[in-house]
Design an enzyme around this catalytic site. Structure first.
Site, PDB file in Angstrom:
ATOM      1  N   GLU A 140       0.648  -1.082  -0.114  1.00 16.23           N
ATOM      2  CA  GLU A 140      -0.049   0.185   0.185  1.00 16.23           C
ATOM      3  C   GLU A 140       0.998   1.041  -0.524  1.00 16.23           C
ATOM      4  O   GLU A 140       1.861   1.705   1.019  1.00 16.23           O
ATOM      5  CB  GLU A 140      -0.927  -0.054   1.262  1.00 16.23           C
ATOM      6  CG  GLU A 140      -1.966   1.014   1.706  1.00 16.23           C
ATOM      7  CD  GLU A 140      -2.652   0.993   2.541  1.00 16.23           C
ATOM      8  OE1 GLU A 140      -3.863   2.434   2.491  1.00 16.23           O
ATOM      9  OE2 GLU A 140      -2.458   0.289   3.769  1.00 16.23           O
ATOM     10  N   GLU A 163     -20.972   1.176   2.458  1.00 16.01           N
ATOM     11  CA  GLU A 163     -19.169   0.920   2.841  1.00 16.01           C
ATOM     12  C   GLU A 163     -18.877   0.741   4.726  1.00 16.01           C
ATOM     13  O   GLU A 163     -18.226  -0.081   4.383  1.00 16.01           O
ATOM     14  CB  GLU A 163     -18.175   2.165   2.449  1.00 16.01           C
ATOM     15  CG  GLU A 163     -18.416   2.036   1.020  1.00 16.01           C
ATOM     16  CD  GLU A 163     -17.745   3.059   0.466  1.00 16.01           C
ATOM     17  OE1 GLU A 163     -16.609   3.011   1.279  1.00 16.01           O
ATOM     18  OE2 GLU A 163     -18.080   3.872  -0.519  1.00 16.01           O
TER      19      GLU A 163
END
Length: 208
Positions: A140, A163
């Site tokens: 990441e 979400e």
């Protein structure tokens, strides 16, 4: 062997050989198993084959929202699975942040996330820098921004329900920066720590 762009580094990505790679899990995160070898500092030869697991995640971007006129800054509070065994709380203080969607730039991401997570419309956020939060295990890449904007609301709840986001907004005063940065138990999120250190530098006498 080729020289990297960073003059402080001896090796570049060309000094790693990927011998094999296999995706072993694909869910919210993806886990890939790799066998690699890389050059050694001693004589620039290659190491023996090494097996590693790599957590693959999309790039992420975050923005520190601050109000230079009123000397305020914003943090958000939300539940984090990675902190589920934390002795204090699985809820973390953070800056506004999110994953960079496909076809989206990091700047577009922080503009979208500021509205979703803090109800704040921003334009032309200032890029600070990009970094790997956990390069020992994950690919990441995090892009950090700051945005000077009006902050007049606090303790409101935001987030995208689809979400599973449930986010509380905190608006704090510049004078609370020192307390936050000096209390190790308060700050456990690396993008936020870096962002607040950046803000503290902007508030230093040399910047006035």
């Amino acid at each position: 062997m080729s020289a990297p762009n960073n003059p402080y580094l001896m090796f570049s990505t060309n000094d790693v050989e990927i011998l094999s790679r296999n995706m072993v899990y694909s869910g919210f995160a993806k886990i890939e198993q790799l066998e690699i070898r890389h050059r050694l500092f001693e004589d620039q030869s290659f190491s023996k084959p090494i097996q590693r697991e790599l957590v693959r995640r999309p790039e992420a971007a975050g923005v520190l929202l601050y109000d230079s006129k009123q000397q305020l800054f914003a943090l958000i509070e939300q539940f984090r699975i990675g902190a589920i065994e934390d002795k204090d709380s699985a809820w973390q203080l953070e800056i506004v942040a999110g994953l960079v969607d496909e076809g989206e730039t990091a700047e577009q991401t922080v503009i979208r996330e500021a509205l979703e997570e803090a109800g704040t419309q921003i334009e032309n956020p200032q890029f600070i820098f990009s970094f790997y939060p956990s390069a020992g295990a994950s690919n990441e890449l995090f892009h950090l921004y700051a945005a000077d904007t009006e902050l007049s609301h606090t303790n409101q709840i935001f987030g995208v329900m689809d979400e599973a986001e449930n986010i509380r907004l905190h608006v704090l005063k510049y004078e609370q920066l020192h307390t936050l940065l000096s209390q190790a138990t308060y700050l456990k999120n690396s993008p936020m720590i870096i962002a607040l250190q950046w803000l503290a530098m902007q508030c230093s006498p040399a910047k006035q």
